[in-house]
Write a protein that holds these residues in place. Structure first.
Motif, mmCIF file in Angstrom:
data_model
loop_
_atom_site.group_PDB
_atom_site.id
_atom_site.type_symbol
_atom_site.label_atom_id
_atom_site.label_comp_id
_atom_site.label_asym_id
_atom_site.label_seq_id
_atom_site.Cartn_x
_atom_site.Cartn_y
_atom_site.Cartn_z
ATOM 1 N N GLY A 285 68.031 69.766 6.149
ATOM 2 C CA GLY A 285 67.774 70.702 5.011
ATOM 3 C C GLY A 285 66.987 70.415 3.863
ATOM 4 N N ARG A 286 66.541 69.175 3.838
ATOM 5 C CA ARG A 286 65.614 68.665 2.718
ATOM 6 C C ARG A 286 64.372 69.054 3.003
ATOM 7 N NH1 ARG A 286 64.629 64.246 1.166
ATOM 8 N NH2 ARG A 286 65.080 62.978 3.217
ATOM 9 N N TYR A 287 63.926 69.373 4.037
ATOM 10 C CA TYR A 287 62.478 69.805 4.786
ATOM 11 C C TYR A 287 62.511 71.148 4.913
ATOM 12 C CZ TYR A 287 62.169 64.746 5.185
ATOM 13 O OH TYR A 287 62.469 63.222 4.903
ATOM 14 N N ARG A 288 63.441 71.816 4.367
ATOM 15 C CA ARG A 288 63.319 73.414 4.621
ATOM 16 C C ARG A 288 63.768 74.378 3.514
ATOM 17 N NH1 ARG A 288 64.870 75.772 9.373
ATOM 18 N NH2 ARG A 288 65.444 77.596 8.375
ATOM 19 N N PRO A 289 63.121 75.379 2.854
ATOM 20 C CA PRO A 289 63.457 76.015 1.871
ATOM 21 C C PRO A 289 65.100 76.839 2.091
ATOM 22 C CG PRO A 289 61.755 77.264 2.763
ATOM 23 C CD PRO A 289 61.779 76.036 3.478
ATOM 24 N N GLY A 290 65.727 76.964 1.019
ATOM 25 C CA GLY A 290 66.865 77.619 1.216
ATOM 26 C C GLY A 290 68.274 76.797 1.603
#
Length: 348
Positions: A285-290
């Protein structure tokens, strides 16, 4: 009259106000721990109704970690208006009042977080979400910024100094004779890390709750470092090759063995060995927005594999194919991973 910006009252009462106010109200609803399927659908409808909703929701979500310590039962009772009674029956507490209580309780943390957010935005070097950046420092040392990271470079007054404002960096120090007498430091909000001829990672971790201070993590792949907490100069600790440690502004935690795969991000990869799905997705999740959420029902599924960080949607698709899970994409900024629906016997 209902509008696209206002969910049906049966689903989530009457969410009103401008986009930021509505995003804050939705945050309280979703954090209450008692969200119905109708409320989730109403939120998804609200999120795609206006681009401003998605922008404000992402901004509000950045404070999620800070507010996680708020008691969900109390928030849920306030949202339903069951927290108090008056002479004519239950007194309904407005969601705006709940927000006021949350924000008043977290004022100090908000101010602290906003200050650090400002410093991150104005840092010398920054990386976007999903981006990794590599560069050489004035002394020839190698610096790699992880996703959504920020660092200031302060080489002056006889010191080689980096100030980590957000995220994580990997440093491989150079050994040029011209710089040999100048110590190399990485400062975080919690303290100072001194490089002793080394290759290491420093990560600024989010605070686990609104009442708890943040912490930093150090991972040493070569050489050694010395950690000194900001408020305890005599409490320093040495961390050697193949070791890691977590510290706050007072103490350094126990030195532990280093996960040999923890630095795979520097090569654009995420390596999992018997890693719970929930932990893997938290990292992804740290590598994608939202917002990327995972249901408790599937969070403990063990995962093994090597996954490319430049295409997180591809990783989610691979996981969905390999495990009994289903990816629910409510919007570009909200993805949930849930258990796949089991087919009944005889069903094709």
């Amino acid at each position: 009259m209902l509008s696209a910006a206002t969910p049906h009252p049966d689903a989530a009462d009457d969410v009103t106000g401008d986009a930021l106010d509505q995003a804050l109200q939705w945050f309280v609803i979703l954090a209450s721990g008692e969200v119905t399927p109708a409320q989730r659908q109403a939120f998804a409808t609200w999120l795609v109704a206006n681009p401003a909703h998605a922008r404000q929701w992402e901004a509000v979500s950045r404070f999620q970690g800070m507010l996680q310590g708020m008691p969900s039962q109390a928030a849920g009772q306030a949202l339903r208006g069951r927290g108090a009674r008056g002479p004519r029956g239950p007194v309904r507490t407005s969601r705006r009042q709940v927000l006021a209580l949350l924000l008043v309780a977290g004022t100090g943390a908000l101010c602290y977080d906003r200050r650090h957010a400002y410093l991150a935005l104005t840092a010398d070097q920054r990386s976007a979400i999903g981006e990794r950046r590599e560069m050489l420092l004035p002394d020839g040392s190698r610096l790699v910024l992880d996703s959504d990271s920020a660092v200031d470079i302060r080489f002056a007054d006889g010191l080689r100094r980096l100030v980590l404002r957000r995220g994580a960096i990997m440093v491989e120090t150079a050994h040029l004779a011209a710089w040999a007498e100048q110590p190399f430091y990485v400062d975080t909000a919690q303290g100072r890390v001194q490089a002793l001829g080394t290759r290491f990672v420093v990560r600024q971790e989010a605070s686990p709750g609104w009442r708890q201070a943040g912490r930093s993590r150090v991972e040493v792949m070569a050489g050694a470092v010395r950690i000194t907490p900001a408020r305890n100069a005599v409490g320093s600790a040495l961390v050697g090759q193949g070791q890691q440690a977590v510290f706050d502004d007072v103490t350094v935690g126990a030195v532990a063995a280093l996960d040999p795969n923890a630095q795979a991000w520097t090569q654009g990869m995420l390596i999992a060995r018997e890693r719970p799905l929930g932990d893997l997705l938290a990292e992804l999740g740290r590598y994608r927005p939202g917002l990327l959420q995972v249901d408790d029902a599937v969070a403990q599924i063990p995962v093994n594999g090597v996954f490319p960080l430049e295409d997180t949607d591809r990783v989610l698709a691979a996981l969905e194919h390999a495990f009994p899970i289903r990816i629910q994409r409510h919007t570009r900024y909200w993805t949930r991973v849930v258990a796949a629906v089991q087919k009944k016997s005889g069903q094709p």
